[in-house]
Design a protein around this motif. Structure first.
Motif, PDB file in Angstrom:
ATOM      1  N   PRO A   1       0.830  -1.207   0.000  1.00 53.08           N
ATOM      2  CA  PRO A   1       0.000   0.000   0.000  1.00 53.08           C
ATOM      3  C   PRO A   1       0.866   1.259   0.000  1.00 53.08           C
ATOM      4  O   PRO A   1       1.951   1.268   0.578  1.00 53.08           O
ATOM      5  CB  PRO A   1      -0.758  -0.100   1.328  1.00 53.08           C
ATOM      6  CG  PRO A   1       0.137  -0.913   2.214  1.00 53.08           C
ATOM      7  CD  PRO A   1       0.891  -1.859   1.312  1.00 53.08           C
ATOM      8  N   VAL A   2       0.405   2.306  -0.671  1.00 48.37           N
ATOM      9  CA  VAL A   2       1.051   3.622  -0.580  1.00 48.37           C
ATOM     10  C   VAL A   2       0.020   4.551   0.052  1.00 48.37           C
ATOM     11  O   VAL A   2      -1.059   4.756  -0.499  1.00 48.37           O
ATOM     12  CB  VAL A   2       1.445   4.150  -1.970  1.00 48.37           C
ATOM     13  CG1 VAL A   2       2.079   5.529  -1.848  1.00 48.37           C
ATOM     14  CG2 VAL A   2       2.383   3.173  -2.654  1.00 48.37           C
ATOM     15  N   TYR A   3       0.361   5.083   1.219  1.00 46.50           N
ATOM     16  CA  TYR A   3      -0.634   5.833   1.984  1.00 46.50           C
ATOM     17  C   TYR A   3      -0.565   7.333   1.736  1.00 46.50           C
ATOM     18  O   TYR A   3       0.509   7.861   1.445  1.00 46.50           O
ATOM     19  CB  TYR A   3      -0.430   5.567   3.482  1.00 46.50           C
ATOM     20  CG  TYR A   3      -0.816   4.162   3.861  1.00 46.50           C
ATOM     21  CD1 TYR A   3      -2.162   3.799   3.920  1.00 46.50           C
ATOM     22  CD2 TYR A   3       0.146   3.193   4.111  1.00 46.50           C
ATOM     23  CE1 TYR A   3      -2.528   2.509   4.242  1.00 46.50           C
ATOM     24  CE2 TYR A   3      -0.218   1.891   4.434  1.00 46.50           C
ATOM     25  CZ  TYR A   3      -1.555   1.555   4.497  1.00 46.50           C
ATOM     26  OH  TYR A   3      -1.925   0.279   4.793  1.00 46.50           O
ATOM     27  N   PRO A   4      -1.685   8.013   1.905  1.00 45.22           N
ATOM     28  CA  PRO A   4      -1.642   9.479   1.903  1.00 45.22           C
ATOM     29  C   PRO A   4      -0.683   9.916   3.011  1.00 45.22           C
ATOM     30  O   PRO A   4      -0.731   9.366   4.117  1.00 45.22           O
ATOM     31  CB  PRO A   4      -3.076   9.902   2.250  1.00 45.22           C
ATOM     32  CG  PRO A   4      -3.923   8.681   2.117  1.00 45.22           C
ATOM     33  CD  PRO A   4      -3.025   7.497   2.220  1.00 45.22           C
ATOM     34  N   ALA A   5       0.191  10.839   2.700  1.00 48.66           N
ATOM     35  CA  ALA A   5       1.267  11.185   3.625  1.00 48.66           C
ATOM     36  C   ALA A   5       0.750  11.813   4.919  1.00 48.66           C
ATOM     37  O   ALA A   5      -0.295  12.454   4.941  1.00 48.66           O
ATOM     38  CB  ALA A   5       2.223  12.148   2.949  1.00 48.66           C
TER      39      ALA A   5
END
Ligand code: ADP
Ligand code: MG
Length: 709
Positions: free
Chosen positions: A165-169
């Motif tokens: 997953p790449v998360y909202p920072a």
């Protein structure tokens, strides 16, 4: 029905009693006060907030892609050996690393930031595993700043067994720490039946996965997951989350309504003399729709529970006078009225109207805005507190703590979509004397399709003014390419020669008031040269409010013939003699905004027209939008089209509405689910209010508490 949560046996005091989701983030290993603060800035306070912090996208490290089969734009993982390393300092320090994997392909990794340690390790012959987006470069494909890892000659590559997953920072927190902490939070997910809050019937009917499965799928999708379904928001895991979120928001509004209605309100039952005098002073008769809505309002206000009513009516349908007549009733009953508008320009117009109507009747209409300061402010506050000011008109300034009413019975809020629910509720608290709250009348010109209105305004009753005052001719709309500016200028000249007035609206080029103001300024200067002898005015958001006021007054009085303005005039400006509206770069605006702007003309008896100037070539979407505007002046129809064409994320967009902003749901995409959501809300409120509470807490949480539900 799901069972209530079992308490989980842990040893750390108070939080041990909380269900896993409600535990504070500081209970996660590695989250001290500083990190917790960073999360808090993002509104992430509890373990369950991290469960609901969903990935923006995913990276697929579950397989290795041969370099020869990479295509531009593809994000992929490559396993290869370093062939050559080259540093250059020509424009900026650059490190280029050529790698190949025996698939007849070479790939260049390009770095602009690198350190010595990296250099020392990146030597020809080293085995490397990297992930990035392949782009066309100088010598074939390259990856700019890929993430990479060096491997020992015999090391196992260790492909992942699920998508990353790449998360909202979260500002101040690295992506890896964020992923790790979310992973920790997910490890605390209780068993499915403990976590579940949706009624089983609903889940079965819509074939929804459990919340536990949905969350695990969204955060840790298996390799064969259809990512396209995720992007489109139709994956069952996302649908499940969206439905639960919509339900929680709907419940939150419904409960706000229930708890507000539980407060008493002062019943307002005047003889109606004041309203009758006001009506006698008007230059027109009320339309049937105005009379009907006014009766609905008067009936609500006669009850000892607070009115919560939204009056929807297209631009120009005459909402203001309905509000004024309701105000007259409250004043006749010996009470105060507050009228709040979202911009100073609009508030000032209301002030002028209300003073024009009420002062001849001997009433005091006070004015409060941010710019009223010092002694003037002190004096107004005193008048409001003593009850000497019967009607108070203003902006957000009305909501400040210092503003204390003596007996506020009616709070009117114009253009609701510009205010958040919370702001509206803050005004409500101004009425608190004992447990009484004021009646609330909310006015909006944003026609919202019925299904959405039920969700967006679940806390309000809705009245619609669906009839225009007589004697108005519908606005003729044309779309014209910007190349034909000369013809447009001729039209202005002709209209003004006939004693009419015109608007020229410069639209936002960038999302900056500054840039917009500049554009308006230079258009103003150009048009001045093209239209010698015409009296031009300029209006934009950067001007001092006194200047704005005087420009508006001059335009209203007919001193100015052409008003060059930014979209600040979108809301509420009312000059019946203006019969021509030019909107520049109309293709950039959404339908709702175009409709609002166009509503500034067609307010008098003269035939009016609106010119939508666009810059060719038009996209398909823009073409359709302009066609809708050309074909219809019906706000509701336009709103439906708007929804079809671009979705309510924008229709009810946060910029305009301040209404619920969702984590997962999207009202346009999920509109078809709303009837189910509303039915489920009815059932929950009737049969399992405790579940409703927990749903609201899970999704709306602190915000609902702030609203004092
Ligand atoms: P909106 O609903 O957009 O706020 P306004 O209240 O500003 O509309 O009314 C638009 C214009 O129509 C105003 O000039 C107002 O005085 C006028 N108006 C309102 N009601 C009537 C009516 N029944 N007949 C004629 N003119 C009316
Ligand atoms: Mg209005």
């Amino acid at each position: 029905m799901p069972r209530p949560p079992r308490r989980r046996g842990t040893s750390d005091g108070a939080t041990a009693m909380a269900p896993a989701g409600a535990q504070a983030l500081s209970t996660l290993p590695g989250v001290g006060p500083k990190v917790a603060e960073k999360f808090a800035v993002r509104g992430l306070l509890s373990v369950q907030d991290l469960w609901l912090h969903l990935p923006l996208r995913y990276e697929d490290r579950t397989r290795i892609t041969p370099i020869a089969s990479l295509f531009p734009g593809q994000s992929a993982q490559v396993e290869a050996r370093v062939e050559a390393v080259e540093r250059s300092f020509r424009y900026r320090p650059t490190l280029r690393v050529a790698i190949s994997d025996g698939s007849r392909g070479t790939l260049v990794l390009r770095f602009f930031h690198f350190n010595r340690a990296q250099l020392a390790l990146l030597v020809p012959g080293r085995r490397i595993l990297c992930f990035g987006e392949a782009r066309p470069g100088q010598y074939g494909l390259e990856m700019v700043h890929p993430s990479y890892r060096l491997l020992g000659d015999d090391a196992d590559v260790g492909v992942r067994d699920r998508l990353d997953p790449v998360y909202p920072a979260v500002e101040g927190l690295g992506p890896q720490s964020l992923s790790r902490l979310i992973g920790e939070a997910l490890d605390r997910l209780p068993p499915a039946d403990e976590l579940e809050l949706l009624p089983e019937g609903l889940r079965d009917r819509l074939k929804l996965p459990t919340l536990r499965d949905a969350l695990l799928t969204a955060h840790r999708p298996p390799p064969d997951t259809n990512l396209r379904d995720f992007e489109l928001g139709v994956h069952p895991a996302l649908r499940r989350l969206a439905i639960e979120e919509l339900l929680a928001h709907h419940l939150s509004l419904r409960r706000q309504r229930i708890s507000l209605r539980a407060h008493g309100a002062m019943p307002v039952r005047p003889a109606g003399k004041l309203a009758a005098s006001l009506r006698r002073g008007l230059k027109f008769e009320l339309t049937g729709a105005q009379q009907r809505v006014l009766a609905e309002v008067a009936q609500d206000m006669a009850h000892p529970e607070p009115m919560l009513r939204l009056v929807q009516g297209d631009v120009g349908s005459g909402k203001t006078v309905v509000a004024a007549l309701a105000a007259a009733n409250a004043v006749e009953a010996g009470r105060q009225v507050a009228l709040m508008a979202p911009t100073e320009l609009l508030a000032e117009q209301h002030l002028a109207n209300f003073r024009g109507w009420f002062e001849p009747l001997g009433l005091r209409v006070a004015w409060l805005a941010g710019k009223v300061t010092g002694k003037a402010r002190t004096a107004v506050l005193a008048e409001i507190a003593s009850g000497q000011a019967q009607v108070v008109v203003g902006t957000h300034a009305l909501m400040q703590d210092k503003v204390v009413f003596s007996s506020l019975a009616l709070a009117i809020v114009d253009e609701q979509h510009r205010f958040g629910v919370h702001q509206r509720l803050a005004l409500r608290d101004k009425g608190l004397s004992g447990s009484q709250v004021p009646h609330q009348l909310v006015m909006t010109a944003t026609p919202i399709p019925r299904t959405l209105a039920m969700s967006a305004y679940a806390d309000l009753d809705v009245s619609v003014i669906d009839e225009m005052p007589p004697g108005r001719t519908p606005v003729q709309t044309v779309a014209i390419s910007g190349d034909r500016r000369g013809e447009v200028v001729d039209r202005i000249r002709a209209a003004c020669a006939q004693g009419r007035q015109a608007y020229w609206v410069c639209t936002l080029i960038e999302d900056s008031e500054e840039v917009e103001a500049q554009a308006a300024q230079s258009t103003f200067e150009q048009l001045g040269l093209l239209l010698p002898g015409l009296r031009l005015g300029l209006l934009h958001g950067r001007m001092k409010s006194l200047e704005k006021q005087s420009v508006m007054a001059d335009f209203k009085a007919g001193q100015l013939q052409l008003l060059v303005a930014t979209t600040v005039i979108e809301v509420g400006v009312d000059v019946p003699n203006a019969s021509l509206m030019i909107i520049e770069n109309a293709e950039r605006l959404g339908l709702a905004q175009l409709h609002q702007l166009r509503g500034r003309v067609g307010r008098g008896a003269a035939a009016s027209s609106c010119v939508l100037m666009y810059r060719a070539p038009l996209s398909q979407m823009a073409r359709e939008r302009l066609e809708v505007m050309r074909a219809s002046t019906d706000g509701f129809l336009i709103a439906e089209k708007d929804l079809e064409l671009r979705g309510p994320g924008e229709l009810l967009g946060t910029r305009q509405t301040g209404l619920a902003s969702f984590r997962v749901a999207d009202l346009a995409r999920d509109a078809a689910l709303l009837p189910e959501v509303h039915a489920a809300a009815d059932a929950l409120l009737a049969q399992a209010p405790d579940l409703a509470d927990r749903l609201v807490l899970r999704w709306v949480g602190g915000a609902a508490k702030f609203a004092g539900a």
